[in-house]
Design a protein around this motif. Structure first.
Motif, PDB file in Angstrom:
ATOM      1  N   GLU A   1       0.844  -1.196   0.000  1.00 27.58           N
ATOM      2  CA  GLU A   1       0.000   0.000   0.000  1.00 27.58           C
ATOM      3  C   GLU A   1       0.880   1.247   0.000  1.00 27.58           C
ATOM      4  OE1 GLU A   1      -2.826   0.039   3.168  1.00 27.58           O
ATOM      5  OE2 GLU A   1      -3.945  -1.685   2.395  1.00 27.58           O
ATOM      6  N   GLY A   2       0.444   2.256  -0.749  1.00 27.59           N
ATOM      7  CA  GLY A   2       1.205   3.499  -0.833  1.00 27.59           C
ATOM      8  C   GLY A   2       2.179   3.542  -1.993  1.00 27.59           C
ATOM      9  N   ASN A   3       2.427   2.400  -2.645  1.00 27.03           N
ATOM     10  CA  ASN A   3       3.324   2.389  -3.807  1.00 27.03           C
ATOM     11  C   ASN A   3       2.726   3.207  -4.949  1.00 27.03           C
ATOM     12  OD1 ASN A   3       4.856   0.638  -2.311  1.00 27.03           O
ATOM     13  ND2 ASN A   3       4.922  -0.987  -3.850  1.00 27.03           N
ATOM     14  N   LYS A   4       3.615   3.832  -5.720  1.00 29.24           N
ATOM     15  CA  LYS A   4       3.171   4.634  -6.867  1.00 29.24           C
ATOM     16  C   LYS A   4       3.630   3.981  -8.166  1.00 29.24           C
ATOM     17  CE  LYS A   4       3.278   9.018  -4.322  1.00 29.24           C
ATOM     18  NZ  LYS A   4       3.894  10.368  -4.240  1.00 29.24           N
ATOM     19  N   TYR A   5       2.750   3.998  -9.163  1.00 33.42           N
ATOM     20  CA  TYR A   5       3.045   3.412 -10.465  1.00 33.42           C
ATOM     21  C   TYR A   5       2.422   4.272 -11.553  1.00 33.42           C
ATOM     22  CZ  TYR A   5       3.935  -0.668  -7.527  1.00 33.42           C
ATOM     23  OH  TYR A   5       4.411  -1.501  -6.561  1.00 33.42           O
ATOM     24  N   PHE A   6       2.726   3.943 -12.803  1.00 34.38           N
ATOM     25  CA  PHE A   6       1.934   4.414 -13.928  1.00 34.38           C
ATOM     26  C   PHE A   6       0.887   3.354 -14.221  1.00 34.38           C
ATOM     27  CE2 PHE A   6       5.992   6.650 -15.122  1.00 34.38           C
ATOM     28  CZ  PHE A   6       5.497   7.925 -14.985  1.00 34.38           C
ATOM     29  N   ILE A   7      -0.321   3.792 -14.584  1.00 34.94           N
ATOM     30  CA  ILE A   7      -1.305   2.856 -15.104  1.00 34.94           C
ATOM     31  C   ILE A   7      -1.482   3.140 -16.589  1.00 34.94           C
ATOM     32  CG2 ILE A   7      -3.272   4.326 -14.390  1.00 34.94           C
ATOM     33  CD1 ILE A   7      -4.862   1.669 -14.020  1.00 34.94           C
ATOM     34  N   GLN A   8      -1.245   2.115 -17.411  1.00 37.46           N
ATOM     35  CA  GLN A   8      -1.375   2.245 -18.870  1.00 37.46           C
ATOM     36  C   GLN A   8      -2.705   1.623 -19.269  1.00 37.46           C
ATOM     37  OE1 GLN A   8       1.456   3.139 -21.369  1.00 37.46           O
ATOM     38  NE2 GLN A   8      -0.425   3.520 -22.509  1.00 37.46           N
ATOM     39  N   HIS A   9      -3.638   2.476 -19.727  1.00 36.23           N
ATOM     40  CA  HIS A   9      -4.969   2.018 -20.134  1.00 36.23           C
ATOM     41  C   HIS A   9      -5.116   2.294 -21.620  1.00 36.23           C
ATOM     42  CE1 HIS A   9      -9.510   2.551 -20.312  1.00 36.23           C
ATOM     43  NE2 HIS A   9      -9.349   1.310 -19.905  1.00 36.23           N
ATOM     44  N   LYS A  10      -4.723   1.301 -22.434  1.00 37.64           N
ATOM     45  CA  LYS A  10      -4.618   1.459 -23.887  1.00 37.64           C
ATOM     46  C   LYS A  10      -3.679   2.637 -24.183  1.00 37.64           C
ATOM     47  CE  LYS A  10      -7.978  -0.159 -26.448  1.00 37.64           C
ATOM     48  NZ  LYS A  10      -7.536  -1.551 -26.526  1.00 37.64           N
ATOM     49  N   SER A  11      -4.161   3.731 -24.784  1.00 35.82           N
ATOM     50  CA  SER A  11      -3.266   4.833 -25.145  1.00 35.82           C
ATOM     51  C   SER A  11      -3.023   5.819 -24.002  1.00 35.82           C
ATOM     52  CB  SER A  11      -3.848   5.616 -26.342  1.00 35.82           C
ATOM     53  OG  SER A  11      -4.005   4.782 -27.455  1.00 35.82           O
ATOM     54  N   LYS A  12      -3.753   5.675 -22.918  1.00 39.15           N
ATOM     55  CA  LYS A  12      -3.683   6.638 -21.816  1.00 39.15           C
ATOM     56  C   LYS A  12      -2.695   6.179 -20.755  1.00 39.15           C
ATOM     57  CE  LYS A  12      -5.708  10.429 -20.066  1.00 39.15           C
ATOM     58  NZ  LYS A  12      -5.840  11.689 -20.805  1.00 39.15           N
ATOM     59  N   LEU A  13      -1.798   7.072 -20.353  1.00 40.08           N
ATOM     60  CA  LEU A  13      -0.821   6.782 -19.300  1.00 40.08           C
ATOM     61  C   LEU A  13      -1.015   7.796 -18.178  1.00 40.08           C
ATOM     62  CD1 LEU A  13       1.676   4.950 -18.639  1.00 40.08           C
ATOM     63  CD2 LEU A  13       3.086   6.836 -19.467  1.00 40.08           C
ATOM     64  N   LEU A  14      -1.325   7.260 -16.971  1.00 42.87           N
ATOM     65  CA  LEU A  14      -1.581   8.126 -15.825  1.00 42.87           C
ATOM     66  C   LEU A  14      -0.752   7.676 -14.629  1.00 42.87           C
ATOM     67  CD1 LEU A  14      -5.497   8.197 -15.891  1.00 42.87           C
ATOM     68  CD2 LEU A  14      -3.999  10.060 -16.564  1.00 42.87           C
ATOM     69  N   LYS A  15      -0.469   8.610 -13.718  1.00 41.61           N
ATOM     70  CA  LYS A  15       0.133   8.229 -12.447  1.00 41.61           C
ATOM     71  C   LYS A  15      -0.952   7.668 -11.539  1.00 41.61           C
ATOM     72  CE  LYS A  15       4.158  11.271 -12.333  1.00 41.61           C
ATOM     73  NZ  LYS A  15       4.915  12.279 -11.553  1.00 41.61           N
ATOM     74  N   ALA A  16      -0.580   6.632 -10.758  1.00 41.11           N
ATOM     75  CA  ALA A  16      -1.558   5.993  -9.887  1.00 41.11           C
ATOM     76  C   ALA A  16      -0.921   5.630  -8.556  1.00 41.11           C
ATOM     77  CB  ALA A  16      -2.134   4.748 -10.560  1.00 41.11           C
ATOM     78  N   LEU A  17      -1.732   5.683  -7.505  1.00 39.16           N
ATOM     79  CA  LEU A  17      -1.304   5.338  -6.151  1.00 39.16           C
ATOM     80  C   LEU A  17      -2.117   4.133  -5.667  1.00 39.16           C
ATOM     81  CD1 LEU A  17       0.080   6.184  -3.350  1.00 39.16           C
ATOM     82  CD2 LEU A  17      -2.069   7.405  -2.915  1.00 39.16           C
ATOM     83  N   VAL A  18      -1.436   3.147  -5.081  1.00 37.58           N
ATOM     84  CA  VAL A  18      -2.134   2.008  -4.482  1.00 37.58           C
ATOM     85  C   VAL A  18      -2.681   2.475  -3.139  1.00 37.58           C
ATOM     86  CG1 VAL A  18      -1.973  -0.376  -3.681  1.00 37.58           C
ATOM     87  CG2 VAL A  18      -0.604   0.381  -5.637  1.00 37.58           C
TER      88      VAL A  18
END
Length: 411
Positions: free
Chosen positions: A326-343
């Protein structure tokens, strides 16, 4: 011709690679030079070792196992096929999940001498998690149990209990011998008691649900075309693939996540202007209004909107040796969209042997399946994985190494 994508799964030495080799060999999809090389590499005194066709890595051939997902392509006059040969080892669960995520059908092999075992249940649970509609149970190595109908019926009854528990409705059973070719492409003279189709005949004719391709119109922008030349001074088109549904000139659409309405002024495909585009077609869409539309934005019919949220719940298979917390940060790649994401939260682990929900008391490790809550830096446009595999899946990417670390099924 349409394309059927399917995956083979099962425990080690259940004969997955041999089955695929037999399909290729008996359907005449092997070139002469491939056959000659196959005969030279075969160590089997009783004939050609067909598993070599799919076990492409040297380590796979030396150990007699499948390590990575191998893709093979073949066709018959009725249909084209893409096969994913998945590993049977527990440690390669992640490979099996990634191979199954794009498949429309799963073939679960069972050794006739072993019956339903832990790996059978594990792969069936994964099929259930991935909402796979078509399940084939191939009871292999029937030659080693004297082609016994009683053995076949007993294993079928064992698996029916598993299928009922998991809600797998559309299950078909085949008694086969991949090594000798019984009921693969040709009917078996050794099992006259079996009156069903051969495996290939079934694969050629099984109905795959394409209806959803024409429901819930979804189009995501991959590239904004703006030549800015004298000839095409005012040209602005939004290029991408029609994920599902149909789009017509004049349709009222909504641009998401901006939530701005407009109309389609022009459609192009293959460099020509058309009046309608369909699911799985590449297309360029033009809109009537001057709107700021970027890569990753969705153009959808205004009467059929997907979800647009900053927080999502998802089931993920963890693919990385680094642990998930918990608390880790990643990019989430949703087809062409790339966003920053937090668990934001790890709610529970899923036991892939029983589907039991297990409280999380430590970090999540490689191959484990968990339910999590993610918070994204900006709104994500999506459908649930059950409604649409295409817009309901994503991947998590490590910010520093750019490695894919999680396969995401959005709830």
């Amino acid at each position: 011709m349409d394309i059927l994508r399917f995956i083979t799964a099962g425990s080690v030495d259940d004969g997955k690679s041999t089955l695929i080799g037999r399909l290729l060999y008996d359907s005449k999809n092997i070139l002469i030079d491939q056959l000659e090389a196959l005969e030279k590499q075969s160590k089997n005194e009783n004939g050609v070792d067909l598993a070599i066709l799919t076990d492409g890595l040297r380590a796979e051939r030396e150990q007699g196992i499948t390590i990575d997902v191998a893709y093979r392509y073949f066709s018959t006059p009725k249909r084209k096929f893409i096969i994913a040969d998945a590993p049977g080892h527990i440690q390669y669960t992640r490979n099996m999940i990634t191979g199954a995520s794009n498949s429309q059908l799963i073939i679960i092999l069972i050794d006739a001498r072993q019956g339903v075992i832990e790996q059978t249940r594990r792969h069936s649970i994964i099929a259930s998690l991935l909402k796979m509609k078509n399940v084939v149970v191939a009871i292999n190595k029937m030659d080693l149990v004297e082609y016994s109908q009683e053995v076949f019926n007993d294993i079928k009854a064992q698996y029916e209990l598993v299928a009922n528990k998991l809600g797998l409705d559309n299950v078909n059973y085949f008694p086969i011998s991949a090594f000798h070719g019984d009921n693969i492409v040709s009917e078996s003279e050794n099992m006259v008691w079996y009156q069903g189709p051969t495996l290939l005949d079934f694969l050629e004719n099984v109905e795959v649900d394409h209806k959803k391709d024409f429901e819930n119109p979804r189009f995501q922008v991959q590239y904004v075309i703006r030549p800015q030349t004298d000839e095409l001074h005012d040209y602005r088109g939004y290029a991408g693939e029609v994920i599902s549904g149909t789009y017509k000139k004049g349709d009222e659409i909504t641009v998401l996540p901006q939530n701005i309405q407009t109309r389609i002024s022009k459609l192009e495909t293959g460099g020509k202007e058309v009046n309608v585009v369909f699911a799985n077609q590449p297309a360029v869409i033009h809109v009537e209004d001057d709107i700021d539309i970027s890569r990753g934005d969705f153009l959808v019919k205004s009467k059929d909107l997907p979800k647009v949220e900053n927080e999502i719940e998802a089931v993920i298979c963890w693919l990385d040796k680094k642990e998930l917390n918990e608390g880790n940060k990643y990019f989430i790649q949703h087809k062409s969209k790339l966003l920053k994401a937090l668990v934001k939260e790890i709610e529970y682990k899923i036991d892939v042997n029983t589907l039991e929900k297990i409280p999380v008391t430590e970090s999540i490790r490689l191959n484990e399946v968990v339910k999590i809550r993610l918070k994204t830096a900006s709104p994500l446009v999506f459908d649930s994985f059950e409604e649409s595999k295409a817009t309901g899946n994503a991947i998590l990417v490590d910010e520093t190494s750019n490695s894919t670390v999680g396969a995401v099924m959005i709830l």
